[in-house]
Motif scaffolding. Sequence first.
Motif, PDB file in Angstrom:
ATOM      1  N   PRO A  51       6.780 -25.117  17.583  1.00  0.00           N
ATOM      2  CA  PRO A  51       7.726 -24.740  16.541  1.00  0.00           C
ATOM      3  C   PRO A  51       8.931 -25.659  16.382  1.00  0.00           C
ATOM      4  N   ALA A  52       9.210 -26.481  17.373  1.00  0.00           N
ATOM      5  CA  ALA A  52      10.343 -27.406  17.289  1.00  0.00           C
ATOM      6  C   ALA A  52       9.981 -28.692  18.035  1.00  0.00           C
ATOM      7  N   PRO A  53      10.583 -29.804  17.661  1.00  0.00           N
ATOM      8  CA  PRO A  53      10.247 -31.069  18.308  1.00  0.00           C
ATOM      9  C   PRO A  53      10.801 -31.171  19.728  1.00  0.00           C
ATOM     10  N   ARG A  88      10.929 -23.946  26.593  1.00  0.00           N
ATOM     11  CA  ARG A  88      12.192 -24.083  25.869  1.00  0.00           C
ATOM     12  C   ARG A  88      12.899 -25.337  26.352  1.00  0.00           C
ATOM     13  N   ASN A  89      13.634 -25.947  25.448  1.00  0.00           N
ATOM     14  CA  ASN A  89      14.382 -27.149  25.833  1.00  0.00           C
ATOM     15  C   ASN A  89      15.723 -26.768  26.456  1.00  0.00           C
ATOM     16  N   VAL A  93      15.920 -23.664  22.858  1.00  0.00           N
ATOM     17  CA  VAL A  93      15.072 -23.624  21.671  1.00  0.00           C
ATOM     18  C   VAL A  93      13.602 -23.616  22.091  1.00  0.00           C
ATOM     19  N   VAL A  95      10.062 -24.669  22.041  1.00  0.00           N
ATOM     20  CA  VAL A  95       9.432 -25.896  21.555  1.00  0.00           C
ATOM     21  C   VAL A  95       7.906 -25.847  21.632  1.00  0.00           C
TER      22      VAL A  95
END
Length: 110
Positions: A51-53, A88-89, A93, A95
């Motif tokens: 979902p996120a880079p 998560r980062n 977030v 990821v």
Amino acid sequence: MAGLWFEEFAAFEKPLAKSLMTLGTMIRVSVNETTLGTTFAYLGMSNVTFPAPVFQGDTLRIRTTVESCRQCGSRPEAWIVNFLHNARNQNGVLVTARKHVARVRRRTAA
């Protein structure tokens, strides 16, 4: 120093980590922390999302949740376990996420 030739086409300001590297990192950490030495069979993986880079240099935290488990019908010494893994980062977030199913050894009574 002049910028790299592809910078004008890049969607992000920082270099991305490859999605398969991120997934591989998640698998390696989750196996070592949850099922190493107890797995009879890896039965499948599903619902893999990014979902996120993830950028080079990010710190990932992997969390594993057991969604369900049941005794294996064909092997009474084993359980079928459904896992949910989230990465998560450093900013919290999400990821990467994935589900997987494994047949694992049942702990014997002491």
